[in-house]
Design an enzyme around this catalytic site. Structure first.
Site, PDB file in Angstrom:
ATOM      1  N   HIS A   1       0.858  -1.198   0.000  1.00  0.00           N
ATOM      2  CA  HIS A   1       0.000   0.000   0.000  1.00  0.00           C
ATOM      3  C   HIS A   1       0.885   1.235   0.000  1.00  0.00           C
ATOM      4  CE1 HIS A   1      -3.203   2.779   1.121  1.00  0.00           C
ATOM      5  NE2 HIS A   1      -4.037   1.829   0.742  1.00  0.00           N
TER       6      HIS A   1
ATOM      7  N   ASP B   1      -7.854  -5.443   0.071  1.00  0.00           N
ATOM      8  CA  ASP B   1      -8.290  -6.334  -1.020  1.00  0.00           C
ATOM      9  C   ASP B   1      -7.884  -7.786  -0.828  1.00  0.00           C
ATOM     10  OD1 ASP B   1      -7.566  -3.516  -2.913  1.00  0.00           O
ATOM     11  OD2 ASP B   1      -9.560  -4.387  -2.716  1.00  0.00           O
TER      12      ASP B   1
HETATM   13  C1  SDX Z   1      -6.288  -0.022  -2.845  1.00  0.00           C
HETATM   14  O1  SDX Z   1      -4.496   4.430  -2.000  1.00  0.00           O
HETATM   15  C2  SDX Z   1      -5.451   3.842  -1.384  1.00  0.00           C
HETATM   16  O2  SDX Z   1      -5.856   4.213  -0.309  1.00  0.00           O
HETATM   17  C3  SDX Z   1      -6.065   2.700  -2.124  1.00  0.00           C
HETATM   18  C4  SDX Z   1      -7.048   1.832  -1.334  1.00  0.00           C
HETATM   19  C5  SDX Z   1      -8.339   2.550  -1.060  1.00  0.00           C
HETATM   20  O3  SDX Z   1      -9.034   2.151  -0.119  1.00  0.00           O
HETATM   21  O4  SDX Z   1      -8.698   3.451  -1.841  1.00  0.00           O
HETATM   22  O5  SDX Z   1      -6.469   1.401  -0.124  1.00  0.00           O
HETATM   23  C6  SDX Z   1      -7.442   0.589  -2.150  1.00  0.00           C
HETATM   24  O6  SDX Z   1      -6.038   0.311  -3.970  1.00  0.00           O
HETATM   25  C7  SDX Z   1      -5.408  -0.981  -2.086  1.00  0.00           C
HETATM   26  C8  SDX Z   1      -4.161  -1.446  -2.919  1.00  0.00           C
HETATM   27  C9  SDX Z   1      -4.657  -2.554  -3.856  1.00  0.00           C
HETATM   28  N1  SDX Z   1      -3.556  -2.910  -4.835  1.00  0.00           N
HETATM   29  C10 SDX Z   1      -2.976  -4.093  -4.733  1.00  0.00           C
HETATM   30  O7  SDX Z   1      -3.143  -4.916  -3.833  1.00  0.00           O
HETATM   31  C11 SDX Z   1      -2.040  -4.373  -5.907  1.00  0.00           C
HETATM   32  C12 SDX Z   1      -0.710  -4.903  -5.382  1.00  0.00           C
HETATM   33  N2  SDX Z   1      -0.007  -3.822  -4.687  1.00  0.00           N
HETATM   34  C13 SDX Z   1       0.937  -3.048  -5.419  1.00  0.00           C
HETATM   35  O8  SDX Z   1       0.655  -2.860  -6.757  1.00  0.00           O
HETATM   36  C14 SDX Z   1       1.427  -1.831  -4.646  1.00  0.00           C
HETATM   37  O9  SDX Z   1       1.684  -2.233  -3.370  1.00  0.00           O
HETATM   38  C15 SDX Z   1       0.558  -0.578  -4.598  1.00  0.00           C
HETATM   39  C16 SDX Z   1       0.156  -0.124  -5.964  1.00  0.00           C
HETATM   40  C17 SDX Z   1      -0.633  -0.833  -3.781  1.00  0.00           C
HETATM   41  C18 SDX Z   1       1.389   0.510  -3.935  1.00  0.00           C
HETATM   42  O10 SDX Z   1       2.446   0.775  -4.779  1.00  0.00           O
HETATM   43  P1  SDX Z   1       3.521   1.916  -4.454  1.00  0.00           P
HETATM   44  O11 SDX Z   1       3.157   2.681  -3.238  1.00  0.00           O
HETATM   45  O12 SDX Z   1       3.772   2.680  -5.704  1.00  0.00           O
HETATM   46  O13 SDX Z   1       4.769   1.101  -4.022  1.00  0.00           O
HETATM   47  P2  SDX Z   1       5.833   0.516  -4.998  1.00  0.00           P
HETATM   48  O14 SDX Z   1       5.146  -0.105  -6.185  1.00  0.00           O
HETATM   49  O15 SDX Z   1       6.854   1.562  -5.239  1.00  0.00           O
HETATM   50  O16 SDX Z   1       6.418  -0.679  -4.115  1.00  0.00           O
HETATM   51  C19 SDX Z   1       7.548  -0.513  -3.302  1.00  0.00           C
HETATM   52  C20 SDX Z   1       8.343  -1.806  -3.492  1.00  0.00           C
HETATM   53  C21 SDX Z   1       8.689  -2.105  -4.952  1.00  0.00           C
HETATM   54  O17 SDX Z   1       9.836  -2.902  -4.932  1.00  0.00           O
HETATM   55  P3  SDX Z   1      11.295  -2.187  -5.157  1.00  0.00           P
HETATM   56  O18 SDX Z   1      11.174  -1.358  -6.428  1.00  0.00           O
HETATM   57  O19 SDX Z   1      11.496  -1.328  -3.921  1.00  0.00           O
HETATM   58  O20 SDX Z   1      12.277  -3.325  -5.274  1.00  0.00           O
HETATM   59  O21 SDX Z   1       7.518  -2.923  -3.054  1.00  0.00           O
HETATM   60  C22 SDX Z   1       7.285  -3.782  -4.168  1.00  0.00           C
HETATM   61  C23 SDX Z   1       7.538  -2.981  -5.412  1.00  0.00           C
HETATM   62  O22 SDX Z   1       7.917  -3.844  -6.490  1.00  0.00           O
HETATM   63  N3  SDX Z   1       5.861  -4.173  -4.074  1.00  0.00           N
HETATM   64  C24 SDX Z   1       5.405  -5.400  -4.269  1.00  0.00           C
HETATM   65  C25 SDX Z   1       4.034  -5.324  -4.042  1.00  0.00           C
HETATM   66  N4  SDX Z   1       3.691  -4.078  -3.735  1.00  0.00           N
HETATM   67  C26 SDX Z   1       4.829  -3.359  -3.769  1.00  0.00           C
HETATM   68  N5  SDX Z   1       6.051  -6.554  -4.607  1.00  0.00           N
HETATM   69  C27 SDX Z   1       5.260  -7.633  -4.717  1.00  0.00           C
HETATM   70  N6  SDX Z   1       3.915  -7.661  -4.497  1.00  0.00           N
HETATM   71  C28 SDX Z   1       3.273  -6.516  -4.170  1.00  0.00           C
HETATM   72  N7  SDX Z   1       1.964  -6.527  -3.980  1.00  0.00           N
END
Ligand code: SDX
Length: 436
Positions: free
Chosen positions: A313, A371
């Protein structure tokens, strides 16, 4: 906003003039540096794609402490609202700033329940879609189309219009979501019944048929109501920011909410519940818990493009409080339905256990979000996977409206118009086609 005694001073290594920037303090949470005069005084923009360090507004609605894993709606902890209130109480709270007293509660519930029907023309609108259209495509169309039926409540700058549109949207979303579902399975629509609760009505519109009386299961009714509460609002997330930006042009409330629905559909946002359940079913098909290790290796391999959906998140760097409540709701529903041994629930719990002990996730502070478990409980209730995000949109409509109304009611609000760092071609002349 309270001006801080502390100022931020911006200085440049090339000796350009320094600039003092005011800092404002909120009730709680990070202070903000006011950069509104930055461009006028320095000719420079700030640069923050993805808005990782940018506050787009000031708000009194929802507060998230990502480090503590805390979520407050108008100051009330989500854990208390989810266990002591119902969704319509939460709607009243988000819209009006406080929980209703007994009279206000009864009047609001009646007002919403008595606006649940939609114009009969809506059923012909649906006929334009293929039966196998994704429900989010249908809902984006239906909600955008609502403005065509309610010319008497489309002036976003008129507080009475905003109030009427809010009630209509909150009241009609369950009817529209259920209609999108029934259209997809070729069953007749069920009209809302005013003697049922908001969530009970939705269950009947979804799973009832004209052939027999539908009896609402109180455990499922309560679980669904809690799912709605958990999804009702969440600060300036992507879809809420979309609604604010869309509404800032002065467009009508229905169009702004339709923009929010469209944004929520994405798998990185509200579409994650559908993507998470599809992920669990894929792992289950490949062998279930025995394949978790292999799957996790893929997730940790940057080149795989595989993410653990339902994890991570932008704000929560601790356990999403909604995920805890959702897991509890999962337990209740699965027990009620005799599905305690649901393989996907077991698989999800195993995935969570492994992730929370794995350095890749621990170092990146990746925890289950709202989720991760919501798909399992919705599937147990009988909601099809492709409708999960529609349920999220149904519940989030009140948050979008509350945030939109807060923005429009702020005398200082302007149309949102971000700038850019231009890295494209500088000015050049068109050459005749033979010389290109
Ligand atoms: C919702 O914003 C809100 O409030 C949204 C929400 C709401 O109520 O409105 O809470 C609802 O959208 C919840 C989130 C649902 N999405 C997912 O579950 C999809 C999976 N999660 C990711 O796509 C990600 O965690 C996000 C999009 C939710 C957040 O992404 P960020 O903040 O841009 O973080 P990032 O992608 O920069 O991640 C940081 C690191 C990265 O690795 P490095 O580049 O540091 O090596 O963490 C890794 C990412 O690759 N990472 C994950 C991951 N989420 C982040 N690796 C594997 N699996 C994951 N789920």
């Amino acid at each position: 906003m309270t001006p801080s005694d502390v100022k931020a001073t911006l200085s440049f290594s090339d000796g350009s003039p320094k600039m003092d920037l005011p800092i404002y303090k909120g009730t709680v949470g990070p202070d903000v540096i006011d950069i509104r005069k930055l461009y006028a005084q320095t000719g420079k923009f700030t640069y923050d794609p993805g808005f990782l360090s940018t506050a787009s507004c000031n708000s009194t609605i929802t507060y998230i402490d990502g480090d503590k894993g805390e979520l407050l709606y108008r100051g009330y902890p989500i854990e208390q609202l989810a266990t002591q209130c119902d969704y319509l109480d939460t709607c009243y709270l988000l819209l009006n700033g406080d929980l209703p007293d007994a009279t206000q509660r009864s009047d609001f519930h009646k007002l919403v329940i008595n606006h649940t029907m939609v114009n009969e023309q809506m059923q012909f609108f649906l006929r334009g879609f293929r039966r196998d259209a994704h429900p989010m495509a249908v809902l984006t169309g239906l909600i955008g189309g609502l403005s065509a039926f309610y010319h008497d409540s489309t002036d976003i700058n008129n507080p009475e219009h905003r109030h009427v549109a809010a009630i209509r949207l909150i009241a009609k979303m369950p009817t529209l979501v259920a209609m999108a579902y029934k259209y997809g399975i070729g069953q007749p629509y069920m009209y809302p019944k005013n003697d049922l609760s908001y969530s009970g009505n939705f269950l009947r519109m979804m799973f009832g048929t004209p052939c027999e009386e539908y009896v609402v299961n109180p455990v499922l009714e309560r679980a669904l109501d809690r799912i709605f509460i958990l999804h009702a609002d969440h600060e300036q997330n992507a879809s809420t920011s979309t609604v604010r930006l869309c509404g800032s042009s002065g467009t009508n409330p229905f169009a702004a909410i339709a923009a929010g629905v469209a944004c929520l559909w994405g798998p990185a946002h509200g579409g994650a519940n559908e993507a998470c359940l599809n992920m669990l079913e894929d792992i289950q098909r490949q062998g279930g818990v025995s394949k978790v290790g292999e799957f996790m290796e893929k997730v940790k391999d940057k080149n795989s493009g595989v993410k653990l959906m339902g994890f991570g998140h932008r704000v929560y760097k601790n356990y999403d409080p909604r995920a805890k409540l959702m897991q509890e709701t999962c337990n209740e529903v699965l027990a009620e339905l005799g599905l305690e041994n649901d393989p996907l629930f077991k698989l999800a719990k195993e995935l969570e256990k492994i992730a929370l002990e794995d350095e890749y996730f621990v170092s990146r502070k990746l925890y289950p979000n709202v989720d991760f478990y919501s798909g399992i409980v919705q599937r147990a209730i009988g909601i099809p996977v492709n409708l999960f995000t529609g349920i999220f949109a149904l519940a989030r409509t009140v948050g979008w409206i509350a945030q939109l109304n807060e923005m429009i009611s702020d005398p200082e609000y302007k149309i949102g118009r971000p700038r850019q760092l231009f890295v494209g071609a500088a000015s050049r002349d068109v050459q005749p086609v033979g010389e290109r």
